[in-house]
Design an enzyme around this catalytic site. Structure first.
Site, PDB file in Angstrom:
ATOM      1  N   CYS A 101       3.262  -4.824   6.423  1.00  0.00           N
ATOM      2  CA  CYS A 101       3.156  -4.531   5.121  1.00  0.00           C
ATOM      3  C   CYS A 101       4.019  -3.943   4.384  1.00  0.00           C
ATOM      4  O   CYS A 101       5.225  -3.565   5.025  1.00  0.00           O
ATOM      5  CB  CYS A 101       1.855  -3.479   5.110  1.00  0.00           C
ATOM      6  SG  CYS A 101       0.408  -3.960   5.506  1.00  0.00           S
ATOM      7  N   HIS A 110       0.749  -0.981   0.108  1.00  0.00           N
ATOM      8  CA  HIS A 110      -0.137  -0.014   0.141  1.00  0.00           C
ATOM      9  C   HIS A 110       0.764   1.306  -0.137  1.00  0.00           C
ATOM     10  O   HIS A 110       2.059   1.193   0.180  1.00  0.00           O
ATOM     11  CB  HIS A 110      -1.087  -0.078   1.095  1.00  0.00           C
ATOM     12  CG  HIS A 110      -0.377   0.061   2.539  1.00  0.00           C
ATOM     13  ND1 HIS A 110       0.030   1.272   3.149  1.00  0.00           N
ATOM     14  CD2 HIS A 110      -0.042  -0.940   3.524  1.00  0.00           C
ATOM     15  CE1 HIS A 110       0.552   1.103   4.286  1.00  0.00           C
ATOM     16  NE2 HIS A 110       0.373  -0.294   4.687  1.00  0.00           N
TER      17      HIS A 110
END
Length: 417
Positions: free
Chosen positions: A264, A247
């Site tokens: 992430c 992301h």
């Protein structure tokens, strides 16, 4: 501008481990240091050029400090900030240059006005960016991995967590070609994710699904692409957790420190936009590794790939022939699938193949990706399997994990993908 001479070296030494002096500076020519991509999507090329410019201006300013050209360094940093207003590292360097006009600074980032942990994060970001810039890595180099996408996989991404870098490759003429590379952020506590909430990034072979359609908080920037963690190998080793995404960054932040996420993989928003065309398929391979080994293209592991291809062919032929003993010789004694171990699998196959039914099996869309396991030579193999027998006809997407045992490749996991 009067700056204590010690700042020249304490600033730079705090950021990197390389020696900074005029001789070193003269070895480099700004604007020509990083390879420019001449293929790939226009968005990826433009984004790569923009990312290179950010690092070029950052490194240029630090070289100028090392040469005593402090006003030029301030001008360069101002140019960088004008281009990327939310680049925190650039603001820190600028702040040091301005503060040095009025007092002596001992190190990169004034501890009296900055949180030490925040300064340390920015020092680490500066280090990995500068190391990438100075590496002069050739786009002709290839990772020491078996990478063979299928006909539907036009792009592939490699993440080297130790270098805080994501590399984008595109398939051209049945070969993978370098397109671009981008600075990334991984988990606060590093890599090798084990459990939910450990704030680590997993190491392995994953596939990125399509962009999440729901409205996300600004924290995720331009969007998020969930990764297929935990995969079969993770589950077999009792690794759990969820929500591992690729992301972007908040709108107020150009980039985050190298270790700052909850697990992430995070890239700058402009870079995520550039990667979007490569992620549209919903099944883009993303191999996350630590300390990638790079080879000249001629040294790529083609021999290992051919051996694995041969092993797959022999496995398939022995299955078609219903030669159960030879068929099972392609399976590791550590094999498992859906809770069934090797002994149970062998018993099942002897029973099914006892009558030697007439079968036809075909494989298509085969892909092979080395699994970055430091203890084992492991490759994820995926294919479409068409099976026909007197009692059954089906087509399925199948995934196997092949492990090298001695000089042979053997199957250690098998199941639907």
């Amino acid at each position: 501008m009067m700056i204590n001479k010690a700042l020249t070296y304490t600033l730079l030494a705090a950021i990197t481990l390389v020696p900074w002096n005029a001789t070193a500076v003269n070895r480099f020519s700004f604007g020509n240091l990083l390879p420019k991509a001449s293929f790939g999507s226009a968005a990826a090329i433009a984004s790569n050029a923009a990312a290179n410019l950010v690092e070029e201006l950052l490194v240029k300013s630090l070289f100028e400090i090392s040469e005593g050209k402090h006003q030029q360094a301030l001008n360069t940093i101002d140019q960088l900030i004008q281009s990327v207003p939310n680049f925190k590292l650039a603001h820190l360097v600028r702040g040091d240059l301005l503060m040095a006009q009025g007092k002596y600074l001992q190190a990169f980032g004034d501890p009296t006005i900055n949180r030490p942990d925040a300064v340390q994060d920015l020092q680490e970001e500066a280090r990995v960016r500068i190391e990438r810039y100075l590496a002069k890595q050739s786009k002709a180099k290839q990772p020491n991995l078996i990478l063979a996408p299928n006909a539907q996989q036009n792009h592939l991404m490699l993440v080297d967590t130790s270098k805080s870098r994501l590399y984008l490759y595109e398939k051209q003429d049945n070969q993978l070609k370098y397109v671009a590379d981008y600075y990334i952020t991984v988990g606060k506590n590093g890599v090798e994710k084990q459990t939910e909430g450990d704030k680590r990034t997993p190491i392995g072979v994953y596939f990125a699904s399509t962009k999440l359609k729901q409205q996300l908080p600004d924290f995720y920037g331009e969007g998020a692409y969930p990764l297929s963690y935990p995969n079969e190998w993770d589950k077999a080793h009792n690794r759990n957790g969820s929500g591992i995404w690729l992301h972007g960054t908040p709108s107020s932040t150009y980039s985050r420190p190298p270790r700052a996420s909850d697990g992430c993989v995070v890239v700058a928003n402009q870079d995520l936009k550039a990667l979007e065309p490569a992620l549209q398929s919903g099944k883009t391979p993303i191999i996350i590794a630590n300390n990638l080994e790079w080879l000249n293209s001629s040294d790529a592991p083609e021999a290992e790939k051919e051996l694995l291809n041969s092993a797959i062919d022999h496995w398939l032929n022995d299955w078609r022939a219903q030669d159960t003993e030879k068929y099972l010789s392609h399976y590791s004694k550590d094999f498992s699938t859906n809770g069934i171990n090797y002994e149970q699998w062998a018993e099942h196959k002897y029973r099914v193949q006892a009558s030697k039914p007439d079968i036809d099996i075909a494989l298509s869309n085969i892909s092979m990706f080395s699994y970055p396991d430091p203890q084992k030579k492991l490759v994820v193999v995926e294919f479409t399997q068409s099976f026909t027998s007197p009692h059954l006809k089906n087509t399925m997407l199948k995934r196997q994990y092949w492990i090298q045992e001695g000089s042979r490749w053997k199957i250690i996991y098998e199941g639907t993908a």
